[in-house]
Design an enzyme around this catalytic site. Structure first.
Site, PDB file in Angstrom:
ATOM      1  N   LYS A 256      -5.587  13.736  10.395  1.00 39.73           N
ATOM      2  CA  LYS A 256      -6.014  12.362  10.711  1.00 39.73           C
ATOM      3  C   LYS A 256      -4.829  11.534  11.231  1.00 39.73           C
ATOM      4  O   LYS A 256      -4.927  10.884  12.265  1.00 39.73           O
ATOM      5  CB  LYS A 256      -6.624  11.695   9.469  1.00 39.73           C
TER       6      LYS A 256
ATOM      7  N   PHE B 175     -10.521   6.770   3.346  1.00 41.52           N
ATOM      8  CA  PHE B 175     -10.883   5.486   2.730  1.00 41.52           C
ATOM      9  C   PHE B 175     -11.623   4.660   3.776  1.00 41.52           C
ATOM     10  O   PHE B 175     -11.838   5.114   4.900  1.00 41.52           O
ATOM     11  CB  PHE B 175      -9.619   4.753   2.232  1.00 41.52           C
ATOM     12  N   GLY B 176     -11.976   3.440   3.389  1.00 43.55           N
ATOM     13  CA  GLY B 176     -12.611   2.517   4.344  1.00 43.55           C
ATOM     14  C   GLY B 176     -13.822   3.142   5.016  1.00 43.55           C
ATOM     15  O   GLY B 176     -14.713   3.675   4.353  1.00 43.55           O
ATOM     16  N   TYR B 177     -13.848   3.092   6.339  1.00 44.08           N
ATOM     17  CA  TYR B 177     -14.999   3.565   7.121  1.00 44.08           C
ATOM     18  C   TYR B 177     -14.869   5.038   7.527  1.00 44.08           C
ATOM     19  O   TYR B 177     -15.629   5.507   8.385  1.00 44.08           O
ATOM     20  CB  TYR B 177     -15.141   2.712   8.387  1.00 44.08           C
ATOM     21  N   ASP B 178     -13.924   5.763   6.950  1.00 46.51           N
ATOM     22  CA  ASP B 178     -13.641   7.140   7.391  1.00 46.51           C
ATOM     23  C   ASP B 178     -14.881   8.037   7.402  1.00 46.51           C
ATOM     24  O   ASP B 178     -15.018   8.888   8.274  1.00 46.51           O
ATOM     25  CB  ASP B 178     -12.573   7.782   6.498  1.00 46.51           C
TER      26      ASP B 178
ATOM     27  N   ASN C 205       0.298   4.387   0.264  1.00 44.72           N
ATOM     28  CA  ASN C 205       0.006   5.407   1.288  1.00 44.72           C
ATOM     29  C   ASN C 205       0.639   5.046   2.624  1.00 44.72           C
ATOM     30  O   ASN C 205       1.214   5.885   3.308  1.00 44.72           O
ATOM     31  CB  ASN C 205      -1.505   5.569   1.468  1.00 44.72           C
TER      32      ASN C 205
ATOM     33  N   ASN D  23       0.849  -1.195   0.000  1.00 43.55           N
ATOM     34  CA  ASN D  23       0.000   0.000   0.000  1.00 43.55           C
ATOM     35  C   ASN D  23       0.888   1.251   0.000  1.00 43.55           C
ATOM     36  O   ASN D  23       1.580   1.520   0.981  1.00 43.55           O
ATOM     37  CB  ASN D  23      -0.890  -0.054   1.248  1.00 43.55           C
TER      38      ASN D  23
ATOM     39  N   ASP E  90      -2.133  -4.720  11.153  1.00 40.90           N
ATOM     40  CA  ASP E  90      -3.507  -5.122  10.898  1.00 40.90           C
ATOM     41  C   ASP E  90      -4.417  -4.189  11.682  1.00 40.90           C
ATOM     42  O   ASP E  90      -4.075  -3.782  12.795  1.00 40.90           O
ATOM     43  CB  ASP E  90      -3.747  -6.583  11.302  1.00 40.90           C
TER      44      ASP E  90
ATOM     45  N   ARG F 226      -3.516   4.093  13.311  1.00 42.38           N
ATOM     46  CA  ARG F 226      -2.288   3.693  12.631  1.00 42.38           C
ATOM     47  C   ARG F 226      -1.151   4.647  12.976  1.00 42.38           C
ATOM     48  O   ARG F 226      -0.030   4.232  13.245  1.00 42.38           O
ATOM     49  CB  ARG F 226      -2.506   3.624  11.114  1.00 42.38           C
TER      50      ARG F 226
HETATM   51  P1  IMP Z   1      -5.878  -3.040   7.112  1.00 44.22           P
HETATM   52  O1  IMP Z   1      -5.548  -4.096   8.098  1.00 44.22           O
HETATM   53  O2  IMP Z   1      -5.052  -1.793   7.270  1.00 44.22           O
HETATM   54  O3  IMP Z   1      -5.910  -3.543   5.699  1.00 44.22           O
HETATM   55  O4  IMP Z   1      -7.370  -2.559   7.438  1.00 44.22           O
HETATM   56  C1  IMP Z   1      -8.471  -3.450   7.368  1.00 44.22           C
HETATM   57  C2  IMP Z   1      -9.731  -2.675   7.025  1.00 44.22           C
HETATM   58  O5  IMP Z   1     -10.041  -1.752   8.087  1.00 44.22           O
HETATM   59  C3  IMP Z   1      -9.626  -1.809   5.778  1.00 44.22           C
HETATM   60  O6  IMP Z   1      -9.969  -2.548   4.646  1.00 44.22           O
HETATM   61  C4  IMP Z   1     -10.632  -0.712   6.052  1.00 44.22           C
HETATM   62  O7  IMP Z   1     -11.919  -1.143   5.735  1.00 44.22           O
HETATM   63  C5  IMP Z   1     -10.544  -0.540   7.560  1.00 44.22           C
HETATM   64  N1  IMP Z   1      -9.598   0.547   7.896  1.00 44.22           N
HETATM   65  C6  IMP Z   1      -8.300   0.426   8.272  1.00 44.22           C
HETATM   66  N2  IMP Z   1      -7.761   1.617   8.524  1.00 44.22           N
HETATM   67  C7  IMP Z   1      -8.746   2.524   8.293  1.00 44.22           C
HETATM   68  C8  IMP Z   1      -8.791   3.941   8.370  1.00 44.22           C
HETATM   69  O8  IMP Z   1      -7.820   4.641   8.711  1.00 44.22           O
HETATM   70  N3  IMP Z   1      -9.973   4.517   8.068  1.00 44.22           N
HETATM   71  C9  IMP Z   1     -11.074   3.803   7.694  1.00 44.22           C
HETATM   72  N4  IMP Z   1     -11.070   2.485   7.592  1.00 44.22           N
HETATM   73  C10 IMP Z   1      -9.916   1.844   7.890  1.00 44.22           C
END
Ligand code: IMP
Length: 193
Positions: A171, A148-151, A12, A10, A68, A177
């Site tokens: 953020k 992204f994701g649930y932001d 980013n 990734n 994760d 993270r």
């Molecule tokens: P990953 O382990 O970083 O791949 O995160 C797993 C899942 O959690 C992602 O596919 C997103 O749906 C959600 N996620 C992780 N980090 C964020 C974030 O900073 N904002 C919103 N959703 C997140």
């Protein structure tokens, strides 16, 4: 310069950590020839983070780390948690995930939630875990276009905007993270002194 592999492709995430770690050469998965999907079969966020780091270490025997993340919603018993990416199915579609989350929460008054990241670093053969948490609430509908994701449905405590309405730097300064990475960076800076 010391090298460490970050078990991600990734861009980013790589950029974010590289900006904080100038004394260490950070190498991505594709840089070291690992192209397959790394298994994530654990029932916990910690477990998946450890599993991914061990997968790299078992193959390459070099210093490495993996992260994760999950969104834990209290009224849903901690869901989507470890299943955050695939909540609404294997297509990992964020829009579908959010729709399902809002449907399941309905009008529930308890909207408390947190993002939790666990980073596992394997350094000189030893495992070190770094956790980052940001507490907040799930909004009733989407707000904002960024992130992204649930932001767009996560409003961190102390703010009246969602992560999707914040600029990236704001953020990262308070995010799950960002906090886990700060712990990792602090450890690595001391380790390479
Ligand atoms: P990953 O382990 O970083 O791949 O995160 C797993 C899942 O959690 C992602 O596919 C997103 O749906 C959600 N996620 C992780 N980090 C964020 C974030 O900073 N904002 C919103 N959703 C997140």
């Amino acid at each position: 310069m010391k090298r460490v592999i970050f078990a991600t492709n990734n861009p980013n995430k790589l950029r974010e950590v590289r900006q904080m770690l100038t004394d260490i050469e950070l190498v991505s998965l594709s840089d070291c020839g690992i192209t397959e999907d790394i298994p994530e079969t654990s029932e916990t966020i910690e477990g998946n983070s450890i599993q991914k780091a061990r997968y790299i270490y078992d193959r390459l025997s070099v210093d490495c780390f993996a992260d994760d993340t999950g969104l834990e919603v209290d009224a849903l018993g901690g869901e989507p948690g470890v299943r955050s990416a695939r909540y609404a199915g294997e297509s990992k579609c964020s829009e579908d995930n959010i729709t399902l989350l809002l449907d399941r929460l309905g009008d529930n008054a308890d909207r408390r939630a947190r993002f939790r990241t666990v980073i596992t670093l394997i350094w000189d053969g030893r495992e070190h875990l770094f956790e980052g948490i940001v507490e907040g609430v799930i909004t009733h509908k989407r707000h904002g276009e960024g992130g992204f994701g649930y932001d767009s449905v996560f409003m961190p405590d102390g703010y009246d905007i969602t992560f999707a309405q914040m600029d990236a730097a704001s953020k990262n300064a308070i995010s799950h993270r960002g906090r886990a990475i700060a712990g990792l960076v602090d450890f690595l800076r001391k380790a390479v002194k």
